[in-house]
Design a protein around this motif. Structure first.
Motif, short mmCIF file in Angstrom:
data_model
loop_
_atom_site.label_atom_id
_atom_site.label_comp_id
_atom_site.label_asym_id
_atom_site.label_seq_id
_atom_site.Cartn_x
_atom_site.Cartn_y
_atom_site.Cartn_z
N ARG A 25 79.57 -7.53 -6.89
CA ARG A 25 78.17 -7.13 -6.69
C ARG A 25 77.38 -7.00 -7.98
NH1 ARG A 25 78.66 -2.19 -2.55
NH2 ARG A 25 80.76 -2.00 -3.45
N LEU A 26 78.06 -6.75 -9.09
CA LEU A 26 77.36 -6.64 -10.38
C LEU A 26 77.88 -7.69 -11.36
CD1 LEU A 26 77.18 -2.76 -10.85
CD2 LEU A 26 75.43 -4.30 -9.95
N ASN A 27 78.26 -8.83 -10.84
CA ASN A 27 78.80 -9.89 -11.68
C ASN A 27 77.81 -10.29 -12.77
OD1 ASN A 27 80.97 -11.64 -12.25
ND2 ASN A 27 79.91 -13.35 -11.27
N ASP A 28 78.29 -10.33 -14.04
CA ASP A 28 77.48 -10.72 -15.20
C ASP A 28 76.36 -9.74 -15.53
OD1 ASP A 28 78.99 -13.06 -15.59
OD2 ASP A 28 77.76 -14.16 -14.16
N LYS A 29 76.39 -8.56 -14.97
CA LYS A 29 75.38 -7.55 -15.29
C LYS A 29 75.89 -6.61 -16.39
CE LYS A 29 72.66 -8.98 -11.99
NZ LYS A 29 71.44 -9.75 -12.32
N VAL A 30 74.95 -6.04 -17.12
CA VAL A 30 75.28 -5.06 -18.16
C VAL A 30 74.70 -3.72 -17.74
CG1 VAL A 30 74.94 -4.38 -20.56
CG2 VAL A 30 75.29 -6.79 -19.97
N ALA A 31 75.52 -2.68 -17.77
CA ALA A 31 75.09 -1.34 -17.35
C ALA A 31 75.29 -0.34 -18.48
CB ALA A 31 75.88 -0.90 -16.12
N PHE A 32 74.35 0.56 -18.60
CA PHE A 32 74.40 1.66 -19.57
C PHE A 32 74.38 2.96 -18.78
CE2 PHE A 32 72.52 4.87 -22.28
CZ PHE A 32 73.07 4.64 -23.54
N ALA A 96 71.67 3.98 -29.20
CA ALA A 96 72.70 3.66 -28.21
C ALA A 96 72.30 2.46 -27.36
CB ALA A 96 72.96 4.87 -27.33
N ILE A 97 71.04 2.42 -26.96
CA ILE A 97 70.54 1.28 -26.18
C ILE A 97 70.57 0.01 -27.03
CG2 ILE A 97 68.53 0.30 -25.00
CD1 ILE A 97 69.81 2.48 -23.36
N ALA A 102 72.88 -5.28 -28.43
CA ALA A 102 73.47 -6.09 -29.50
C ALA A 102 74.87 -6.57 -29.13
CB ALA A 102 73.53 -5.28 -30.80
N LYS A 103 75.64 -5.74 -28.43
CA LYS A 103 77.01 -6.10 -28.06
C LYS A 103 77.06 -7.06 -26.88
CE LYS A 103 81.56 -4.19 -26.93
NZ LYS A 103 82.23 -4.93 -28.02
N ILE A 151 64.29 0.65 -20.06
CA ILE A 151 63.45 -0.16 -19.18
C ILE A 151 62.87 -1.39 -19.88
CG2 ILE A 151 61.27 -0.16 -17.89
CD1 ILE A 151 62.02 2.59 -16.81
N PRO A 152 62.35 -1.27 -21.10
CA PRO A 152 61.87 -2.50 -21.77
C PRO A 152 62.96 -3.56 -21.93
CG PRO A 152 61.01 -0.57 -22.89
CD PRO A 152 62.03 -0.08 -21.91
N GLU A 153 64.21 -3.14 -22.16
CA GLU A 153 65.30 -4.10 -22.29
C GLU A 153 65.67 -4.70 -20.94
OE1 GLU A 153 66.34 -5.23 -25.02
OE2 GLU A 153 65.44 -3.76 -26.38
N ILE A 154 65.58 -3.90 -19.88
CA ILE A 154 65.84 -4.43 -18.54
C ILE A 154 64.78 -5.48 -18.18
CG2 ILE A 154 65.92 -3.84 -16.08
CD1 ILE A 154 67.07 -1.12 -16.88
#
Length: 283
Positions: A25-32, A96-97, A102-103, A151-154
């Motif tokens: 369901r979250l394939n290839d997604k990045v979560a913080f 942190a964001i 960056a990673k 939010i700006p990065e999302i």
């Protein structure tokens, strides 16, 4: 019998069943996720997200707890890294964001799980102002700062989801935790405002109003229902469990709701607050 429809010329056409999408369901997604140290809602959510294909930035103020969550995710075959931040610090949250992007190269999901109350949260006429400041900074400011930088990065990543942790106390009030109730209520209002503002940017913003969740922090601070001397015990736990049989839950119960809100399964849901308090806010 196969379903049929008619084309523009009136001829019947066979409808083939659509193959279900079996990808994570979250394939290839990045979560913080803030407050993701082991033993709490954030950690359970981090593990749930990773199992569904997300790469997870585990954010916590305590390195040993955050690294423990990362280790658990890695052991389960997921991908995660730890980033330390005090969520009430503008500079630390921003860094942190930035380190997450960056990673992993993107950001799609933010979950604001860091928060809580302290025992000194008292009736409004008696509460110490240092308690007020601490609670507001941890719960409300921490949520606001994470949203401010995530939010700006999302948006840059093409859209995604924000999941804010509120409390059932915000829906029904809590006595005497007046300051905590106010902070969690403000998170609901902030969630609605952000949802309306960023819908055009394909960012959904929702909140979860959690009830009595037996996280490590709760067990250490107030005990469990029926446990002698615990806060729930003094609040007539037996009677509450009879009236609200779903009153007590575990971190994984909230994580499942967070996963729904983070995924495309909830693509029509934004600006909502989902009560997960065993029905207490309904009566």
């Amino acid at each position: 019998m196969p379903l049929r429809r008619r084309d523009a010329h009136g001829r019947r056409q066979k409808l083939t069943a659509q193959e279900p999408d079996m990808s994570p369901r979250l394939n290839d997604k990045v979560a913080f996720i803030t407050g993701a140290g082991i033993g709490g809602i954030g950690a359970a959510s981090a593990l749930a997200f990773a199992k569904e294909g997300a790469r997870v930035a585990v954010c916590d103020i305590l390195p040993e707890r955050g690294e423990a969550t990362v280790a658990e995710i890695s052991a389960a075959g997921g991908e995660a890294f730890f980033v330390r931040a005090d969520v009430s610090s503008d500079d630390q949250v921003r860094a942190a964001i930035e380190s997450t992007v960056a990673k992993f190269g993107a950001l799609h999901v933010l979950m604001c799980s860091a928060g809580g109350s302290i025992p000194e949260d008292d009736f409004i006429a008696d509460v110490d102002l240092t308690v007020f400041d601490h609670t507001m900074r941890l719960d409300l400011l921490g949520t606001m700062l994470a949203c401010r930088y995530a939010i700006p990065e999302i948006i840059k990543s093409g859209g995604g989801s924000v999941v804010n942790m509120s409390s059932g106390a915000a829906l029904r009030g809590a006595s005497p935790a007046h300051v905590y109730t106010a902070a969690k209520g403000a998170i609901i209002s902030l969630t609605r405002a952000l949802a309306g503002t960023y819908a055009k940017d394909h960012v959904r913003v929702n909140a979860i109003a959690a009830g009595r969740i037996l996280s490590k922090r709760i067990l250490e601070s107030i005990g469990a229902p029926g446990q002698a001397g615990s806060v729930p015990d003094r609040q007539d736990a037996a009677g509450r469990l009879k009236d609200y049989p779903f009153w007590v839950g575990g971190p994984e119960d909230i994580a499942s709701i967070a996963l729904f809100l983070a995924s495309e399964e909830s693509k029509m849901v934004t600006g909502a607050t989902i009560p997960a308090d065993g029905g207490r806010s309904a009566y």
